[in-house]
Design a protein around this motif. Structure first.
Motif, mmCIF file in Angstrom:
data_model
loop_
_atom_site.group_PDB
_atom_site.id
_atom_site.type_symbol
_atom_site.label_atom_id
_atom_site.label_comp_id
_atom_site.label_asym_id
_atom_site.label_seq_id
_atom_site.Cartn_x
_atom_site.Cartn_y
_atom_site.Cartn_z
ATOM 1 N N GLY A 1 -16.264 -106.260 -36.708
ATOM 2 C CA GLY A 1 -16.649 -105.314 -37.684
ATOM 3 C C GLY A 1 -15.725 -104.505 -38.587
ATOM 4 N N ARG A 2 -14.726 -103.874 -37.932
ATOM 5 C CA ARG A 2 -13.822 -103.106 -38.577
ATOM 6 C C ARG A 2 -12.860 -104.089 -39.384
ATOM 7 N NH1 ARG A 2 -14.323 -100.056 -34.063
ATOM 8 N NH2 ARG A 2 -12.915 -101.295 -32.678
ATOM 9 N N LEU A 3 -12.656 -105.368 -39.338
ATOM 10 C CA LEU A 3 -11.983 -106.201 -39.998
ATOM 11 C C LEU A 3 -12.701 -106.354 -41.388
ATOM 12 C CD1 LEU A 3 -10.942 -109.245 -37.882
ATOM 13 C CD2 LEU A 3 -9.327 -107.905 -38.974
ATOM 14 N N GLY A 4 -13.910 -106.550 -41.254
ATOM 15 C CA GLY A 4 -14.593 -106.568 -42.229
ATOM 16 C C GLY A 4 -14.693 -105.439 -43.074
ATOM 17 N N LEU A 5 -14.640 -104.055 -42.435
ATOM 18 C CA LEU A 5 -14.510 -102.812 -43.012
ATOM 19 C C LEU A 5 -13.160 -102.733 -43.999
ATOM 20 C CD1 LEU A 5 -15.320 -99.883 -43.867
ATOM 21 C CD2 LEU A 5 -14.446 -99.315 -41.657
ATOM 22 N N ALA A 6 -12.041 -103.215 -43.373
ATOM 23 C CA ALA A 6 -10.897 -103.176 -43.848
ATOM 24 C C ALA A 6 -10.796 -103.989 -45.232
ATOM 25 C CB ALA A 6 -9.862 -103.670 -42.784
ATOM 26 N N ALA A 7 -11.572 -105.327 -45.183
ATOM 27 C CA ALA A 7 -11.595 -105.854 -46.527
ATOM 28 C C ALA A 7 -12.628 -105.428 -47.357
ATOM 29 C CB ALA A 7 -11.944 -107.342 -46.146
ATOM 30 N N ALA A 8 -13.467 -104.676 -47.151
ATOM 31 C CA ALA A 8 -14.586 -104.016 -47.821
ATOM 32 C C ALA A 8 -13.904 -103.068 -48.494
ATOM 33 C CB ALA A 8 -15.763 -103.788 -47.038
ATOM 34 N N VAL A 9 -12.883 -102.209 -47.925
ATOM 35 C CA VAL A 9 -12.393 -101.005 -48.592
ATOM 36 C C VAL A 9 -11.568 -101.393 -49.980
ATOM 37 C CG1 VAL A 9 -10.725 -99.291 -48.489
ATOM 38 C CG2 VAL A 9 -12.125 -99.832 -46.559
ATOM 39 N N THR A 10 -10.963 -102.522 -49.965
ATOM 40 C CA THR A 10 -10.031 -103.044 -50.995
ATOM 41 C C THR A 10 -11.060 -103.914 -52.227
ATOM 42 O OG1 THR A 10 -9.439 -104.992 -49.799
ATOM 43 C CG2 THR A 10 -7.889 -102.932 -50.007
ATOM 44 N N VAL A 11 -11.991 -104.361 -51.608
ATOM 45 C CA VAL A 11 -13.230 -104.893 -52.511
ATOM 46 C C VAL A 11 -13.843 -103.807 -53.437
ATOM 47 C CG1 VAL A 11 -15.145 -105.859 -52.822
ATOM 48 C CG2 VAL A 11 -13.435 -106.929 -51.208
ATOM 49 N N VAL A 12 -13.921 -102.635 -52.775
ATOM 50 C CA VAL A 12 -14.581 -101.362 -53.390
ATOM 51 C C VAL A 12 -13.481 -100.923 -54.587
ATOM 52 C CG1 VAL A 12 -15.395 -98.853 -53.118
ATOM 53 C CG2 VAL A 12 -16.056 -100.835 -51.494
ATOM 54 N N THR A 13 -12.408 -100.769 -54.170
ATOM 55 C CA THR A 13 -11.472 -100.254 -54.944
ATOM 56 C C THR A 13 -11.238 -101.191 -56.060
ATOM 57 O OG1 THR A 13 -9.463 -101.222 -53.645
ATOM 58 C CG2 THR A 13 -10.170 -98.812 -53.217
ATOM 59 N N ALA A 14 -11.243 -102.526 -55.990
ATOM 60 C CA ALA A 14 -11.072 -103.380 -56.884
ATOM 61 C C ALA A 14 -12.218 -103.409 -58.027
ATOM 62 C CB ALA A 14 -11.037 -104.911 -56.378
ATOM 63 N N VAL A 15 -13.318 -103.088 -57.470
ATOM 64 C CA VAL A 15 -14.493 -102.986 -58.278
ATOM 65 C C VAL A 15 -14.531 -101.408 -59.335
ATOM 66 C CG1 VAL A 15 -17.368 -102.449 -58.498
ATOM 67 C CG2 VAL A 15 -16.299 -104.269 -56.829
ATOM 68 N N ILE A 16 -14.157 -100.462 -58.662
ATOM 69 C CA ILE A 16 -13.811 -99.399 -59.304
ATOM 70 C C ILE A 16 -12.788 -99.633 -60.359
ATOM 71 C CG2 ILE A 16 -13.123 -97.040 -59.080
ATOM 72 C CD1 ILE A 16 -14.481 -96.960 -56.063
ATOM 73 N N GLY A 17 -11.882 -100.082 -59.869
ATOM 74 C CA GLY A 17 -10.716 -100.394 -60.716
ATOM 75 C C GLY A 17 -11.230 -101.051 -62.069
ATOM 76 N N ALA A 18 -12.064 -102.315 -61.686
ATOM 77 C CA ALA A 18 -12.447 -103.107 -62.889
ATOM 78 C C ALA A 18 -13.341 -102.435 -63.902
ATOM 79 C CB ALA A 18 -13.481 -104.043 -62.265
ATOM 80 N N LEU A 19 -14.075 -101.113 -63.532
ATOM 81 C CA LEU A 19 -15.015 -100.575 -64.210
ATOM 82 C C LEU A 19 -14.284 -99.384 -64.766
ATOM 83 C CD1 LEU A 19 -18.096 -100.622 -61.965
ATOM 84 C CD2 LEU A 19 -17.675 -102.066 -63.974
ATOM 85 N N THR A 20 -13.156 -98.976 -64.412
ATOM 86 C CA THR A 20 -12.269 -97.898 -64.900
ATOM 87 C C THR A 20 -10.964 -97.892 -65.586
ATOM 88 O OG1 THR A 20 -11.732 -97.164 -62.807
ATOM 89 C CG2 THR A 20 -13.770 -96.233 -63.607
ATOM 90 N N LEU A 21 -10.114 -98.700 -64.617
ATOM 91 C CA LEU A 21 -8.805 -98.943 -64.963
ATOM 92 C C LEU A 21 -8.516 -99.855 -66.003
ATOM 93 C CD1 LEU A 21 -5.980 -98.027 -64.459
ATOM 94 C CD2 LEU A 21 -5.842 -99.807 -62.427
#
Length: 761
Positions: free
Chosen positions: A333-353
């Motif tokens: 589960g924490r492996l999935g969380l580790a990958a999900a963290v960078t997916v979330v930052t990628a989405v935020i970056g796509a919408l703002t950066l």
């Protein structure tokens, strides 16, 4: 005669009016484009602050395969209660010299004394016999499994810690190095095995792979966009967001224990999806610029159209990764969380950066060009605009699929079936130190142990018999019966005599397999001892038996993962089905997406089995011989590849749906959508493949396995599924693809994403 009504499953296109891009994504994207300098400064401050926090409070990574409630963990708890020094976490320090080590007893004793003074050390075993005595001979008919080899030239010091050694940090090795310095000064070869060896591994072994992946991705983007700035922008934003995500992961690691592969996995996934999402926005942005619109307004429109698809796709990937928690194993589960963290930052970056950089660059995005810019178009099917699709090669290909859908469907299914065939022989297991490169100290320690004491010495099994409830008078008889039962066990090289703990309530012994820890025979021995031999050894007595230790915990972990994989698959597929159903309101489309996703991941599994387990090309990748498939790799591959497939499924279906709502022509809509998206999907897939495949040069076999599996999954999904099967099936379904029962249509929410509009934004 009046004409009969149309069947309920053949609807007319719904000329529904979806939200114009004036919602939150458009306002956010437009604001970021107009205030680009401020947004960039905020991202820079966030990155600097996170790096400072990680440096001060960040945690470490370690592999913890223990599972509460399993027999190996229960056995370890019994040992800790009755013999604390025997119940800690152990690691070996292997010594080898050309002369008998007994001649260097002073140096060995000095090293043992130094090790005992280190923090978190419970006990250190001196491998040499006391002065004036000789070591006892090994059991008859078995290899030498004591801490000193028969020739006296190889020995191992067992160090037990009250915490997992891998959590102590690389700095801890400085103290270990100082303790063994007298031995190295005397010319003794000293190698660290197990968790201590993991601490000594190089920390930047994947940097070369990342650099290669970025280089190939840049070339693909440059060829696809034809502009230097347009090619650099997705790379810059993806790397920036991935670094931020890994920094957040470092802070989370101070609270939870994440696997050692977590930062590499997070970097791999975050970089891939970050480039992917930025690519979608930049593609839409450049097309609107070619149409002569204002750059800031265009950036906002891109965030409102492709940005909505990015947001939905990111949520789909995160949902797929969150499905890993249903297996009930925190490690996975924490492996999935580790990958999900960078997916979330990628989405935020796509919408703002990304909008901020687009606003800053403005119309200069195509100034440093290497060829004439080409962008996708939203022209009505049958029309043609600059960069249009009507006369493109992809559109002509789409028309061929439209004319012979059954041929393309059959061809795609055959390809997937051939690739998936090796999956039938999949063998899960744990990849031990013996598969590491010889440059690693734990691999050298493994080889020394195997040569001197047999391969089974690298994975000892601790046998525990809890006789706390057995009357004192019956304990001698129980010990005698158990000792006889532990004689002549298949696949066991030797089993040491049973010894009692200081309180007399627990009997312990150590079993050594005839094979290495990752071998099937060791797994079979562990299962045999757990299920048959030990229960028979205490038959007739109120005693409980356990097989514990690192190898036993890995076997239990494997069994639990294998048993819960179907549940993970069911949950992830169900979540993806619901997402597609809600967005496109077509049950048949949702079923098609789920089925093709499962077929795609099965084919990628087959590729991994053929390379690593069958050895087809494994040596060329630096894999020493055939290795099992790491137990958690199939689970991680399923969540990531399936999520990524849904990502591009939504991207393609949104364009098909948009064209269908405009024209009511189901076949033409498929050809039109494929013509305008195939180039972007192919470009994105090539980038993802290059990023993932670059990790094949990693020193870690697990990272190689994940890299190949993800690269194969993306390539198969983008080529066979997205360009063959999806258009063929959608063409065959025709109008029925978008049929929804009225009761279901009323019950489903309306999220409003790109491609659901009844008119062009």
């Amino acid at each position: 005669m009046p004409s009969s009504p149309a069947p309920p499953f053949v609807p007319s296109p719904r000329r529904e009016r979806a939200p114009h891009p004036t919602g939150r994504p458009r306002r956010l994207g437009g604001w970021c484009a107009r205030h680009s300098v401020g947004v960039l400064l905020l991202w820079a401050v966030a990155l600097a602050g996170l790096q400072g926090l990680v440096h001060a409070y960040g945690g470490d990574y370690s592999d913890d395969f223990s599972l509460p409630g399993t027999q190996s963990q229960d056995g370890l708890d019994v040992l800790r209660a009755h013999a604390p020094s025997a119940g800690g976490h152990s690691a070996q320090i292997v010594l080898h010299d050309g002369e008998p080590l007994t001649d260097l007893s002073d140096q060995v004793s000095s090293a043992v004394t130094g090790l005992r003074k280190l923090p978190d050390v419970l006990v250190v075993q001196n491998p040499l016999p006391p002065p004036g005595s000789t070591p006892p001979p090994p059991p008859t008919g078995s290899p030498d499994t004591g801490p000193l080899s028969a020739d006296g030239r190889t020995a191992y010091v067992t160090v037990r810690f009250d915490v997992r050694p891998s959590t102590l940090g690389a700095e801890y090795l400085h103290g270990v190095d100082r303790a063994v310095q007298p031995l190295r000064a005397a010319g003794v070869r000293v190698e660290y095995g197990g968790p201590l060896g993991e601490l000594a591994r190089p920390g930047a072994g994947d940097r070369t792979g990342e650099a290669i992946g970025f280089g190939v991705a840049f070339l693909v983007l440059l060829i696809g966009f034809g502009s230097l700035l347009a090619a650099l922008l997705p790379l810059v934003t993806a790397v920036f967001c991935a670094v931020v995500g890994v920094a957040l992961l470092g802070l989370l690691a101070s609270v939870w224990t994440f696997a050692t592969v977590s930062p590499t996995l997070a970097t791999m996934i975050g970089t891939g999806v970050g480039i992917d999402y930025a690519l979608f926005l930049v593609t839409r942005h450049r097309q609107n610029l070619l149409d002569g619109r204002d750059p800031a307004t265009v950036a906002g429109n891109a965030a409102a159209t492709s940005g909505r698809a990015v947001l939905l796709s990111g949520c789909t990937v995160v949902l797929a990764l969150s499905g890993l928690w249903v297996c009930g194993i925190g490690f996975i589960g924490r492996l999935g969380l580790a990958a999900a963290v960078t997916v979330v930052t990628a989405v935020i970056g796509a919408l703002t950066l990304v909008p901020a950089l687009l606003g800053l660059i403005g119309r200069r995005i195509d100034r440093l060009r290497v060829r004439t810019p080409v962008a996708e178009t939203d022209a009505t099917p049958g029309g043609n605009t600059r960069g249009g699709s009507t006369h493109s090669g992809w559109h002509r290909y789409a028309r061929r699929v439209e004319r012979r859908p059954w041929w393309f469907l059959a061809g795609g299914v055959v390809v997937l079936a051939v690739l998936a065939f090796p999956l039938l022989s999949l063998r899960s297991g744990h990849i031990g130190d013996g598969a590491d490169p010889e440059s690693f100290t734990d691999r050298r320690a493994y080889d020394l142990m195997s040569s001197a004491f047999g391969p089974g010495s690298n994975g000892p099994l601790t046998l525990v018999i809890d006789r706390s409830d057995v009357p004192q008078a019956d304990r001698p008889a129980l010990a005698s019966q158990a000792g006889k039962a532990l004689t002549g066990v298949p696949d066991a090289a030797t089993i040491t005599p049973l010894t009692a703990t200081s309180d007399g309530d627990v009997l312990t012994a150590t079993a050594y397999s005839v094979a290495g820890p990752q071998d099937e025979r060791t797994t079979a021995l562990t299962d045999d001892l757990t299920d048959t031999v030990l229960p028979k050894a205490v038959e007739g007595y109120e005693a409980r038996t356990y097989v514990t230790g690192t190898t036993a915990a890995q076997v239990d972990f494997l069994g639990v993962v294998a048993g819960r994989l179907p549940l993970v698959v069911a949950v992830v597929v169900a979540l993806a089905f619901l997402v597609v159903l809600v967005v496109f309101r077509g049950p048949l489309v949702a079923v098609k997406a789920a089925v093709l996703g499962v077929l795609s991941i099965s084919a990628s599994y087959g590729v991994v089995v053929a390379v690593f387990q069958w050895g087809w090309g494994g040596p060329a990748l630096g894999v020493p011989g055939d290795v099992p498939i790491e137990s958690y790799v199939p689970v991680m591959m399923f969540a990531i590849v399936f999520g990524w497939g849904m990502d591009h499924e939504i991207f393609l279906l949104s364009r098909i749906h948009e064209a269908w709502l405009r024209t009511g022509d189901p076949r033409g809509s498929v050809a039109h959508a494929l013509g305008i998206t195939a180039r972007v999907i192919t470009c994105a897939a090539l980038i993802m493949v290059s990023v993932f495949a670059a990790f094949l040069i990693s020193d870690s076999i697990v990272v190689k396995m994940l890299g190949l599996g993800l690269a194969a999954g993306v390539l198969i999904d983008a080529s066979v599924v997205r360009l063959l099967l999806v258009p063929a099936v959608m063409t065959l379904l025709g109008r029925a693809a978008w049929w929804t029962p009225r009761w279901l249509d009323r019950a489903l929410p309306r999220p409003g994403t790109e491609g659901t509009a009844g008119r062009k934004p």
